[in-house]
Design a protein around this motif. Structure first.
Motif, mmCIF file in Angstrom:
data_model
loop_
_atom_site.group_PDB
_atom_site.id
_atom_site.type_symbol
_atom_site.label_atom_id
_atom_site.label_comp_id
_atom_site.label_asym_id
_atom_site.label_seq_id
_atom_site.Cartn_x
_atom_site.Cartn_y
_atom_site.Cartn_z
ATOM 1 N N LEU A 52 -40.547 31.013 -1.171
ATOM 2 C CA LEU A 52 -39.439 30.100 -1.292
ATOM 3 C C LEU A 52 -39.682 29.922 0.577
ATOM 4 O O LEU A 52 -39.300 28.449 0.132
ATOM 5 C CB LEU A 52 -38.228 31.650 -0.904
ATOM 6 C CG LEU A 52 -38.147 32.223 -1.779
ATOM 7 C CD1 LEU A 52 -37.333 33.690 -2.119
ATOM 8 C CD2 LEU A 52 -37.181 31.268 -3.127
ATOM 9 N N GLU A 53 -40.777 30.435 1.169
ATOM 10 C CA GLU A 53 -40.926 29.676 2.736
ATOM 11 C C GLU A 53 -41.768 27.930 2.777
ATOM 12 O O GLU A 53 -40.967 27.474 3.196
ATOM 13 C CB GLU A 53 -41.180 30.612 3.589
ATOM 14 C CG GLU A 53 -40.923 31.554 3.785
ATOM 15 C CD GLU A 53 -39.991 31.058 5.162
ATOM 16 O OE1 GLU A 53 -40.137 31.155 6.387
ATOM 17 O OE2 GLU A 53 -38.438 30.994 4.390
ATOM 18 N N VAL A 54 -42.322 28.043 1.759
ATOM 19 C CA VAL A 54 -43.693 26.834 1.279
ATOM 20 C C VAL A 54 -42.223 25.920 0.654
ATOM 21 O O VAL A 54 -42.066 24.930 0.836
ATOM 22 C CB VAL A 54 -44.511 27.261 -0.061
ATOM 23 C CG1 VAL A 54 -45.085 25.952 -0.446
ATOM 24 C CG2 VAL A 54 -45.291 27.846 0.465
ATOM 25 N N SER A 55 -41.251 26.600 -0.628
ATOM 26 C CA SER A 55 -40.496 25.729 -1.043
ATOM 27 C C SER A 55 -39.659 25.242 0.124
ATOM 28 O O SER A 55 -39.650 23.630 0.029
ATOM 29 C CB SER A 55 -39.151 26.281 -2.116
ATOM 30 O OG SER A 55 -38.181 25.340 -2.062
ATOM 31 N N ARG A 56 -39.168 25.642 0.923
ATOM 32 C CA ARG A 56 -38.266 25.118 2.085
ATOM 33 C C ARG A 56 -39.257 24.094 3.564
ATOM 34 O O ARG A 56 -38.103 22.820 3.594
ATOM 35 C CB ARG A 56 -37.852 26.188 3.024
ATOM 36 C CG ARG A 56 -36.716 26.044 4.272
ATOM 37 C CD ARG A 56 -36.289 27.385 4.360
ATOM 38 N NE ARG A 56 -37.060 28.397 6.260
ATOM 39 C CZ ARG A 56 -37.548 28.272 6.726
ATOM 40 N NH1 ARG A 56 -36.818 26.966 7.938
ATOM 41 N NH2 ARG A 56 -38.058 28.935 7.334
ATOM 42 N N LYS A 98 -39.164 20.847 1.456
ATOM 43 C CA LYS A 98 -38.074 20.186 1.455
ATOM 44 C C LYS A 98 -38.163 19.471 2.299
ATOM 45 O O LYS A 98 -37.644 17.967 2.599
ATOM 46 C CB LYS A 98 -36.792 20.812 1.042
ATOM 47 C CG LYS A 98 -37.063 21.424 -0.517
ATOM 48 C CD LYS A 98 -35.713 22.422 -1.017
ATOM 49 C CE LYS A 98 -35.679 22.355 -1.941
ATOM 50 N NZ LYS A 98 -36.549 23.246 -2.927
ATOM 51 N N ALA A 99 -38.328 19.949 3.298
ATOM 52 C CA ALA A 99 -38.133 19.452 4.937
ATOM 53 C C ALA A 99 -39.430 18.271 5.233
ATOM 54 O O ALA A 99 -39.304 17.653 5.797
ATOM 55 C CB ALA A 99 -38.724 21.093 5.752
ATOM 56 N N ARG A 100 -40.853 18.705 4.950
ATOM 57 C CA ARG A 100 -41.500 17.543 4.281
ATOM 58 C C ARG A 100 -41.502 16.095 4.147
ATOM 59 O O ARG A 100 -41.205 15.117 4.516
ATOM 60 C CB ARG A 100 -42.985 18.130 4.301
ATOM 61 C CG ARG A 100 -43.878 16.990 3.949
ATOM 62 C CD ARG A 100 -45.014 17.917 2.750
ATOM 63 N NE ARG A 100 -44.163 17.481 1.685
ATOM 64 C CZ ARG A 100 -44.286 18.382 0.709
ATOM 65 N NH1 ARG A 100 -45.550 18.586 0.248
ATOM 66 N NH2 ARG A 100 -43.785 18.206 -0.842
ATOM 67 N N GLY A 151 -36.711 19.443 14.819
ATOM 68 C CA GLY A 151 -35.392 19.661 13.453
ATOM 69 C C GLY A 151 -34.810 20.128 12.135
ATOM 70 O O GLY A 151 -34.025 20.142 11.894
ATOM 71 N N TYR A 152 -35.966 18.963 11.531
ATOM 72 C CA TYR A 152 -36.260 19.391 9.877
ATOM 73 C C TYR A 152 -36.083 20.775 9.513
ATOM 74 O O TYR A 152 -35.926 21.497 8.071
ATOM 75 C CB TYR A 152 -37.635 18.126 9.822
ATOM 76 C CG TYR A 152 -36.730 16.866 9.903
ATOM 77 C CD1 TYR A 152 -36.306 16.251 8.513
ATOM 78 C CD2 TYR A 152 -37.228 16.174 10.811
ATOM 79 C CE1 TYR A 152 -36.073 14.861 8.604
ATOM 80 C CE2 TYR A 152 -36.872 14.831 10.743
ATOM 81 C CZ TYR A 152 -36.035 14.187 9.845
ATOM 82 O OH TYR A 152 -35.946 13.050 9.663
ATOM 83 N N LEU A 153 -37.386 21.385 9.980
ATOM 84 C CA LEU A 153 -37.539 23.124 9.625
ATOM 85 C C LEU A 153 -36.942 23.929 10.584
ATOM 86 O O LEU A 153 -37.530 24.155 11.942
ATOM 87 C CB LEU A 153 -39.041 23.183 8.875
ATOM 88 C CG LEU A 153 -39.325 24.065 8.358
ATOM 89 C CD1 LEU A 153 -39.431 24.646 7.397
ATOM 90 C CD2 LEU A 153 -41.058 24.195 8.861
ATOM 91 N N LYS A 154 -35.872 24.647 10.335
ATOM 92 C CA LYS A 154 -35.106 25.405 10.812
ATOM 93 C C LYS A 154 -34.788 26.478 10.702
ATOM 94 O O LYS A 154 -33.917 26.550 9.636
ATOM 95 C CB LYS A 154 -34.116 24.700 12.245
ATOM 96 C CG LYS A 154 -35.058 24.294 13.692
ATOM 97 C CD LYS A 154 -33.733 23.776 14.446
ATOM 98 C CE LYS A 154 -33.719 23.026 15.175
ATOM 99 N NZ LYS A 154 -32.931 22.166 16.013
ATOM 100 N N PHE A 188 -48.407 29.149 8.000
ATOM 101 C CA PHE A 188 -48.684 28.246 7.420
ATOM 102 C C PHE A 188 -48.664 26.766 8.094
ATOM 103 O O PHE A 188 -48.793 26.880 9.368
ATOM 104 C CB PHE A 188 -47.057 27.570 6.918
ATOM 105 C CG PHE A 188 -46.583 28.367 5.755
ATOM 106 C CD1 PHE A 188 -47.138 29.068 4.784
ATOM 107 C CD2 PHE A 188 -45.386 30.039 6.460
ATOM 108 C CE1 PHE A 188 -46.243 29.704 3.998
ATOM 109 C CE2 PHE A 188 -45.153 30.826 5.393
ATOM 110 C CZ PHE A 188 -45.682 30.420 4.122
ATOM 111 N N TYR A 189 -49.765 26.013 7.574
ATOM 112 C CA TYR A 189 -49.745 24.743 7.474
ATOM 113 C C TYR A 189 -49.515 23.523 6.605
ATOM 114 O O TYR A 189 -49.949 23.701 5.135
ATOM 115 C CB TYR A 189 -51.598 25.003 8.304
ATOM 116 C CG TYR A 189 -52.311 24.561 7.189
ATOM 117 C CD1 TYR A 189 -53.136 23.956 7.157
ATOM 118 C CD2 TYR A 189 -52.692 26.052 6.986
ATOM 119 C CE1 TYR A 189 -54.174 24.686 5.540
ATOM 120 C CE2 TYR A 189 -53.308 26.601 6.062
ATOM 121 C CZ TYR A 189 -54.505 25.850 5.590
ATOM 122 O OH TYR A 189 -55.457 25.742 4.680
ATOM 123 N N LEU A 190 -50.101 22.149 7.428
ATOM 124 C CA LEU A 190 -50.129 20.995 6.218
ATOM 125 C C LEU A 190 -51.384 20.992 6.036
ATOM 126 O O LEU A 190 -51.996 20.408 7.448
ATOM 127 C CB LEU A 190 -48.678 20.115 6.527
ATOM 128 C CG LEU A 190 -47.309 20.130 6.664
ATOM 129 C CD1 LEU A 190 -46.845 18.986 7.234
ATOM 130 C CD2 LEU A 190 -47.264 20.370 5.581
#
Length: 281
Positions: free
Chosen positions: A216-220, A223-225, A246-249, A260-262
Motif C-alpha cells: 500500500l505504501e508502494v502504491s502511494r 501515485k505521487a511519482r 509535498g507530493y508524498l505526505k 524506500f527509494y526510486l
C-alpha cells in the motif's frame, strides 16, 4: 577345474581390454547411444517406468563420473555432454512422466550448467500435468523465471501454485512480491487483501497484513511519482524530492524496517526487499 580356470582366463582376456577401452573413451561417448523414445516405447511395453528409470540412472552415472574427475575442492570445469543428458532426461519423462529424479536433476543441469532456462521450464510444465501434487515443480519454475529470466509475472504465477500445493505461506508471499516486481502493485494488493481475508492461521494472516501494508505504501509512492511526472514534465530525481515538494505526505514507512527509494528508471524499491533481515542497499 581346468575348464573353470580356462574360462576365467578367457574372461580376463576379454574384459581387460574392454575395461581399458571404456576408460580411455572420450567422455561424450561414454554417455552412449540410446534408441529413440518411439522405439523404446514400443519394445518396453508395460515396463516403461523401468525404461525411464534406466535412462535417468545412465545420466546420473555419467554425471557422477564427470564429478569424480574434478579435483577435490574444485568446481567442474567441463560440464560434459549437456545436450545428450538433456535428451535422455526428456526421453525418460516421455516414458514415465511421473519420474521424480528426471525433473529434479534436469533442474540442476539445464539451468545452472546448460543455461537452457526455457527448456527446463518446458520440462517442468510437462511434469506438472502429471505430478500435479508436487509443489517442487512450480517452485523450481518460479525460481527460474524470477532469478534467471527476470519474468516476475510468471514467477508470481508459479510461486502461487507452489503455495497452493504445499500449504507453505512463504511461497504465497513470494508470489505477491513478484507481482509487485513486475509492476503490478495493484494486483499484488488485491491478491494480498484476499489472502488476509481467507487466512485460517493468525500468524499467517499477520504476515499477509504486513506485506499488504508495505505494498500500500508502494502504491502511494507510485501515485505521487506519476502525478509529479505529469505536472512537472519529468520523473523526480529521488523519493526525497516527492516528500519535499509535498507530493508524498507523510513520508512512506517500510514495515520491514527498510528505506524506500526510486531506482534510476523510476521503479519503487526498498532496501529491505520486503523481508526482515534483508541486506541493506
Amino acid at each position: 577345474m581346468a575348464l573353470l580356470v580356462a574360462g576365467l582366463l578367457a574372461y580376463a582376456a576379454v574384459i581387460g581390454p574392454f575395461t581399458a577401452y571404456m576408460r580411455d573413451k572420450p567422455m561424450e561417448e561414454k554417455l552412449g547411444y540410446v534408441p529413440s523414445v518411439k522405439v523404446m516405447k514400443s519394445v518396453s511395453v508395460d515396463q516403461k517406468e523401468l525404461a525411464g528409470a534406466s535412462l535417468v540412472f545412465k545420466v546420473l552415472m555419467y554425471y557422477g563420473t564427470l564429478m569424480g574427475q574434478a579435483p577435490k575442492g574444485t568446481i567442474l570445469k567441463d560440464p560434459g555432454d549437456l545436450q545428450g543428458m538433456s535428451r535422455l532426461l526428456h526421453g525418460a519423462v516421455q516414458l514415465d512422466p511421473y519420474n521424480m529424479d528426471a525433473y529434479y536433476f534436469a533442474q540442476g543441469i539445464l539451468t545452472w550448467d546448460a543455461h537452457q532456462y526455457q527448456v527446463a521450464n518446458a520440462l517442468l510444465d510437462y511434469g506438472m500435468k502429471y505430478r500435479n501434487w508436487d509443489w517442487f515443480l512450480p517452485f523450481f519454475a518460479g525460481f527460474n523465471n524470477a532469478y534467471f529470466l527476470k519474468d516476475y509475472k510468471k514467477a508470481a504465477h508459479y510461486y502461487d501454485l507452489a503455495g497452493d500445493l504445499s500449504g507453505e505461506p512463504l511461497y504465497k508471499s513470494l508470489a505477491s512480491r513478484y507481482m509487485q516486481e513486475s509492476g503490478q502493485t495493484d494486483l499484488a494488493i488485491a491478491y494480498l487483501s484476499g489472502m488476509v481475508k481467507t487466512a485460517k492461521n493468525d500468524a499467517v494472516r499477520k504476515s499477509y497484513q504486513l506485506r499488504l501494508q508495505a505494498f500500500l505504501e508502494v502504491s502511494r509512492i507510485e501515485k505521487a511519482r506519476d502525478r509529479f511526472a505529469r505536472e512537472r514534465g519529468g520523473m523526480p530525481a529521488s523519493l526525497e524530492d516527492l516528500v519535499r515538494s509535498g507530493y508524498l505526505k507523510p513520508a512512506p514507512v517500510d514495515p520491514y524496517g527498510g528505506t524506500f527509494y526510486l531506482e534510476p528508471d523510476g521503479k519503487v524499491a526498498t532496501t529491505s526487499k520486503f523481508a526482515f533481515g534483508a541486506k541493506k542497499k
